[in-house]
Design a protein around this motif. Structure first.
Motif, short mmCIF file in Angstrom:
data_model
loop_
_atom_site.label_atom_id
_atom_site.label_comp_id
_atom_site.label_asym_id
_atom_site.label_seq_id
_atom_site.Cartn_x
_atom_site.Cartn_y
_atom_site.Cartn_z
N PHE A 54 0.31 -6.60 5.35
CA PHE A 54 0.78 -5.93 4.13
C PHE A 54 1.94 -4.99 4.47
CE2 PHE A 54 -2.78 -3.62 5.96
CZ PHE A 54 -2.28 -2.33 6.07
N TRP A 80 3.13 -1.27 4.26
CA TRP A 80 2.60 0.08 4.11
C TRP A 80 3.77 1.01 3.82
CZ3 TRP A 80 -0.40 2.99 8.61
CH2 TRP A 80 -0.91 4.19 8.10
N ALA A 88 0.37 5.67 0.17
CA ALA A 88 -0.61 6.74 0.32
C ALA A 88 0.10 8.08 0.49
CB ALA A 88 -1.49 6.47 1.54
N TRP A 121 0.85 -1.18 0.00
CA TRP A 121 0.00 0.00 0.00
C TRP A 121 0.89 1.24 0.00
CZ3 TRP A 121 -4.58 -0.25 4.03
CH2 TRP A 121 -5.28 -1.45 3.87
N ARG A 166 -8.47 2.53 6.74
CA ARG A 166 -8.47 1.11 6.31
C ARG A 166 -7.54 0.26 7.17
NH1 ARG A 166 -9.93 -0.01 0.74
NH2 ARG A 166 -10.78 1.85 -0.22
N TYR A 225 -0.55 -4.04 -5.80
CA TYR A 225 -0.15 -2.69 -5.41
C TYR A 225 -1.41 -1.85 -5.31
CZ TYR A 225 1.42 2.13 -5.87
OH TYR A 225 1.61 3.48 -5.68
N PHE A 226 -1.55 -1.15 -4.18
CA PHE A 226 -2.77 -0.38 -3.91
C PHE A 226 -2.39 1.03 -3.50
CE2 PHE A 226 -5.89 0.72 -0.42
CZ PHE A 226 -6.94 1.04 -1.27
N TYR A 227 -2.93 2.04 -4.24
CA TYR A 227 -2.67 3.44 -3.88
C TYR A 227 -3.96 4.08 -3.38
CZ TYR A 227 -1.67 8.33 -3.85
OH TYR A 227 -1.54 9.62 -3.41
N THR A 228 -3.82 4.88 -2.31
CA THR A 228 -4.99 5.62 -1.83
C THR A 228 -4.52 6.90 -1.12
OG1 THR A 228 -7.09 5.47 -0.63
CG2 THR A 228 -5.19 4.38 0.38
N ALA A 242 -6.12 5.62 3.93
CA ALA A 242 -5.24 4.51 4.33
C ALA A 242 -5.31 4.28 5.83
CB ALA A 242 -3.80 4.79 3.90
#
Ligand code: NAP
Ligand code: MG
Length: 398
Positions: free
Chosen positions: A263, A265, A208, A206, A255, A244-247, A252
């Motif tokens: 995960f 971060w 952010a 993740w 969540r 892969y996660f973007y926020t 973030a």
């Protein structure tokens, strides 16, 4: 018993207060009886940093660059109270910031998991690892006090002498101003280090920022991370079965607290500083958080995430045998020895490092622990020991 050999020395960086006291006990009881320990020693105790005008800090970082692996004790970041206490000539910057600026790179912080210590967030099923960018932003910022009315501008003078300007603020009265920076190369190597770590550990990743507000600064972080993913790691992540996660950073945080953990971060420098303490406390104890600085040139510096445990030190000075938890300090040594073993191809040393970590975890799992863990232990502890007796209990298990 024959001692385990080391091929290449480790860079040993000594520090301050309670962690310095425990450093020697760990070496004497857990390392020297088993390993023919080779180290290049740097004393970053506050007094010596002051006496050497902080040159010893720079030299220790150069040594890590040269030898490839270092292990560091916690160190005091001096402020005016410390200046008085230690009668210092100067107020030098944080030694960790100095070392990180020289080595660049990313700091990975991972809690040591033991089944008796349940995270305070009961949805978490697996540890959250923080990857903290270790260069720039507020840690390398220029600051100024503004005494009264006037205009503050950012001025960029290009190599050819031409200029670009932007107004920061028109001051009507007194105030403050700060100029931060980062380099594309540093952000890129931060992204690469995170993807490599995530793939290696098979952890989803993740990332952010606050790019909705900071469109250029945070926007650049988001763009570079995305570009590194698309061009270098998309297929490798897919092959490793990770996403892969973007926020946005606030999304973030929400969540993280509602999620299951498990995960990596990736955090900008300041976010990583703050969030790693939150993750450490929620996972159990600051004393159970490991930390490693991975530089893009492939050098590694291991330390505990906590500080010098100042209040315990004052009690130790009065003769008390404190119950300070040495787990993260021991894991700093085991991490550094394991990395040395990997680079030098010395399986005996790798095996010793695993045994050392297992001995710490098994001791705690058996209900034998320090005071900080006692109030978190479920079921309750069998024995609460001071640091010295706890280290002896670990030595017996090795
Ligand atoms: P700290 O040393 O991390 O300690 C804060 C509190 O956390 C302690 O008072 C203690 O709580 C608990 N704690 C931390 N480590 C522990 C351990 N191993 N075992 C048991 N309890 C532990 O932070 P600080 O007191 O804010 O800072 C002290 C000095 O450390 C400062 O001079 C700071 O500059 C420096 N520092 C250095 C580093 C580093 O070198 N990496 C990092 C952070 C801070 P209780 O008092 O409730 O027992
Ligand atoms: Mg911090």
């Amino acid at each position: 018993m024959a001692k385990i050999n080391m091929k290449t020395p480790l860079v040993e960086i000594d520090g301050d207060e309670m962690t310095r006291v425990l450093w020697d006990v760990i070496k004497e009881k857990l390392l020297l009886p088993f390993v023919d320990l080779k180290t290049e020693y740097y004393d970053l105790g506050l007094k010596n940093r002051d006496d050497t005008d902080d040159e010893v800090t720079v030299k220790s970082a150069e040594a890590v660059k040269k030898l490839g692996v270092g292990v560091k004790c916690a160190t005091i970041t001096a402020n005016t109270a410390r200046q008085k206490e230690y009668n210092l000539k100067h107020l030098h910057p944080s030694p960790n910031a100095t070392i990180r600026a020289i080595l660049d790179g990313t700091v990975f912080r991972k809690p040591i998991s033991v089944s008796r210590i349940k995270p305070s967030i009961n949805t978490w099923k697996a540890p959250i690892v923080i990857g903290r960018h270790a260069y720039g932003d507020v840690y390398k910022a220029a600051e100024m006090e503004i005494e009264g009315p006037g205009k503050v501008e950012l001025v960029y003078t290009r190599a050819d002498g031409t200029e670009k300007r932007v107004t920061v603020a028109d001051f009507k009265g007194s105030g403050i101003v700060q100029g931060m920076h980062n380099f594309d190369d540093s952000i890129r190597s931060f992204a690469r280090a995170c993807f490599l770590y995530a793939i290696d550990e098979k952890l989803p990743i993740w990332f952010a920022t606050k790019d909705t507000i900071s469109k250029i600064y945070d926007g650049r972080f988001k763009a570079i991370f995305g570009e590194v993913y698309e061009t270098e790691f998309k297929e490798k992540c897919a092959a490793a079965g990770i996403e892969y996660f973007y926020t946005l950073i606030d999304d973030a945080v929400a969540r993280v607290v509602k999620g299951e953990g498990g995960f990596l971060w990736a955090c900008k420098n300041y976010d990583g500083d703050v969030q790693s303490d939150m993750i450490a406390s929620a996972a159990g104890s600051l004393a159970m958080m490991t930390s490693v600085l991975v530089s893009p040139s492939g050098v590694f510096e291991y330390e505990a995430a906590h500080g010098t445990v100042q209040q315990h030190y004052y009690r130790w000075q009065k003769g008390e045998k404190t119950s300070t938890n040495p787990a993260a300090l021991i894991f700093a040594w085991s991490g550094a020895l394991a990395k040395r073993a990997e680079l030098d191809n010395t399986p005996d040393l790798a095996d010793f490092s695993r045994r050392l970590e297992k001995a710490v975890i098994d001791t705690i799992e058996a209900g034998i622990m320090t005071g900080d863990l006692a109030r978190l232990s479920d079921p309750p502890p069998e024995k609460i020991l001071n640091s010295w007796d706890f280290i002896d209990a670990i030595a017996t298990r090795i």
